[in-house]
Design an enzyme around this catalytic site. Structure first.
Site, mmCIF file in Angstrom:
data_model
loop_
_atom_site.group_PDB
_atom_site.id
_atom_site.type_symbol
_atom_site.label_atom_id
_atom_site.label_comp_id
_atom_site.label_asym_id
_atom_site.label_seq_id
_atom_site.Cartn_x
_atom_site.Cartn_y
_atom_site.Cartn_z
ATOM 1 N N LEU A 203 -34.182 -8.934 -5.823
ATOM 2 C CA LEU A 203 -34.844 -7.679 -6.211
ATOM 3 C C LEU A 203 -34.220 -7.168 -7.497
ATOM 4 O O LEU A 203 -33.001 -6.981 -7.545
ATOM 5 C CB LEU A 203 -34.618 -6.621 -5.124
ATOM 6 C CG LEU A 203 -35.309 -6.817 -3.780
ATOM 7 C CD1 LEU A 203 -34.797 -5.793 -2.783
ATOM 8 C CD2 LEU A 203 -36.823 -6.709 -3.929
ATOM 9 N N HIS A 204 -35.024 -6.960 -8.512
ATOM 10 C CA HIS A 204 -34.447 -6.379 -9.734
ATOM 11 C C HIS A 204 -35.407 -5.482 -10.507
ATOM 12 O O HIS A 204 -35.016 -4.854 -11.468
ATOM 13 C CB HIS A 204 -33.964 -7.497 -10.664
ATOM 14 C CG HIS A 204 -35.088 -8.201 -11.357
ATOM 15 N ND1 HIS A 204 -35.856 -9.140 -10.730
ATOM 16 C CD2 HIS A 204 -35.592 -8.072 -12.598
ATOM 17 C CE1 HIS A 204 -36.782 -9.574 -11.561
ATOM 18 N NE2 HIS A 204 -36.653 -8.939 -12.707
#
Ligand code: UD1
Length: 367
Positions: A203-204
């Site tokens: 997740l970014h």
């Protein structure tokens, strides 16, 4: 002919590598410019080693900043470099700030631009990448698309079809080349992690990780799912910087580790029972590998991974996530249809097209 490649962020490296190799085979002179958008060794150097890319000829060392600061810094540092090298073509990759910054500079200098991974659209202008894609495609002279939806999007935006070439997916070229090596190192990796069965999480995206109202409920759901299947979570520096305390408070089954190298991550993607992500490239890689992919986004610029691949858009519907997670664990993954031209030869096609640009003007574009 002379080509100058611009790379800057992690997802650029695996796209540039096969194109560089294909052009080298044809004897073209090449220059590699690294903007320094990604600078941590784990986000950059390890990829150059694993993917066998030569060290950059020029490093702009721009580092992080706001979008305006980063884009402007790349532009002002890139301009003298490209003027000094005077390439026949500048090649830019994907949709990161380095891509649009280099395209803007070249278009004003009248240096021809080739955009690799052109035409993808999420139709969501709150994503910085969507702005980068729209602008880069308007400026590019040659547009290399990975799938037919790219051609359709470009036609809708009025891009002359003579400039557009459906070539397939260069990221898959790299995957196909390195998968045997990744598989070789998997047993060691598995022993180190002491896990037989696992899921993988990344997740970014700012829309997911920047605010506590979105990120913390997401983390809680993942923490809960990790009780059913241990989840390996290589954490992007952006996510780590903001949430290190909360990540440490998660159960040991949600393993927040440092970013992984290309081969290690590929080995885990291949062998994971499910991947949960907000990355664009991972949607494509899991589709090729046949691994179920649950995407924590409302939309995707890679719709072909949903229609033909293993990708399911989850958005922030945690009930849907739970259902799809269980379905994946029960072996109920979507069947993958073969994706046209995701065959390991996209970069060869690009190199052939680019090589033709050095011939007579009439042969430079389609028709
Ligand atoms: C960028 C791309 C995104 C891509 C992602 C892959 C843009 C607009 N975004 O997002 O499309 O999916 O790369 O990773 O170009 N940082 C470090 N070390 C690094 C790099 C970044 O600590 O080597 C931290 C910094 O705090 C920085 C933050 O990560 O401010 C964000 O980095 P940035 O390059 O701006 O965007 P990404 O989120 O990595």
């Amino acid at each position: 002919m002379t080509f100058l490649h611009v790379v800057g962020a992690r997802p650029n490296f695996m796209k540039a590598a096969p194109v560089y190799r294909a052009l080298a085979k044809r004897g073209h002179k090449q220059t590699l410019v690294h903007t320094g958008q990604h600078y941590d060794a784990l986000m950059s150097d390890v990829f150059f080693k694993a993917l066998d890319i030569p060290n950059p000829d020029e490093s702009l060392n721009v580092g992080s900043g706001s979008h305006a600061q980063q884009t402007a810094a790349i532009m002002s540092r890139f301009e003298p470099v490209v003027l000094a090298h005077k390439p026949d073509f500048v090649l830019v990759y994907g949709d990161v700030n380095s891509t649009v910054a280099a395209a803007l500079v070249c278009s004003k200098l009248r240096i021809r631009i080739g955009h690799v991974e052109s035409g993808l659209r999420s139709f969501d202008r709150s994503m910085p990448e969507e702005i980068n894609r729209l602008v880069t495609d308007q400026l590019a002279d040659l547009l290399f698309t990975p799938s037919i939806d790219g051609d359709e999007n470009l036609a809708r935006e009025g891009i002359a079809k003579e400039k557009v070439f459906l070539v397939g997916n260069v990221m898959i070229d790299t995957l196909i080349r390195f998968l045997p090596k990744a598989e070789e190192l998997f047993p060691v990796l598995k022993a180190e992690l002491s896990l037989d069965s696992f899921g993988l999480v990344t997740l970014h995206r700012p829309s997911n990780v920047d605010n506590e109202t979105t990120f913390l409920p997401m983390l809680k759901v993942l923490d809960r799912l990790s009780q059913e299947l241990p989840l390996i979570f290589p954490v992007h520096p952006r996510t780590r910087e903001k949430w290190s305390v909360q990540l440490e408070q998660c159960s040991p089954n949600l393993r927040a580790i440092t970013p992984l190298g290309y081969l290690e991550f590929l080995a885990l993607q291949k062998n994971a029972r499910v991947v949960i992500t907000d990355s664009g490239g991972i949607q494509e890689e899991t589709t090729y590998l046949g691994t179920p992919c649950l995407t924590l986004r409302e939309n995707t610029e890679r719709p072909i991974t949903v229609t033909l691949g293993t990708n399911v858009l989850i958005g922030r519907d945690w009930e849907l996530l739970r259902r799809q997670f269980h379905k994946a664990l029960d072996g109920g993954c979507k069947q993958v249809a073969p994706l046209p031209m995701w065959d390991g030869n996209a970069s060869e096609r690009i190199a052939d097209i680019l090589s033709r640009q050095g011939l007579s003007p009439a042969s430079t574009l389609h028709g």
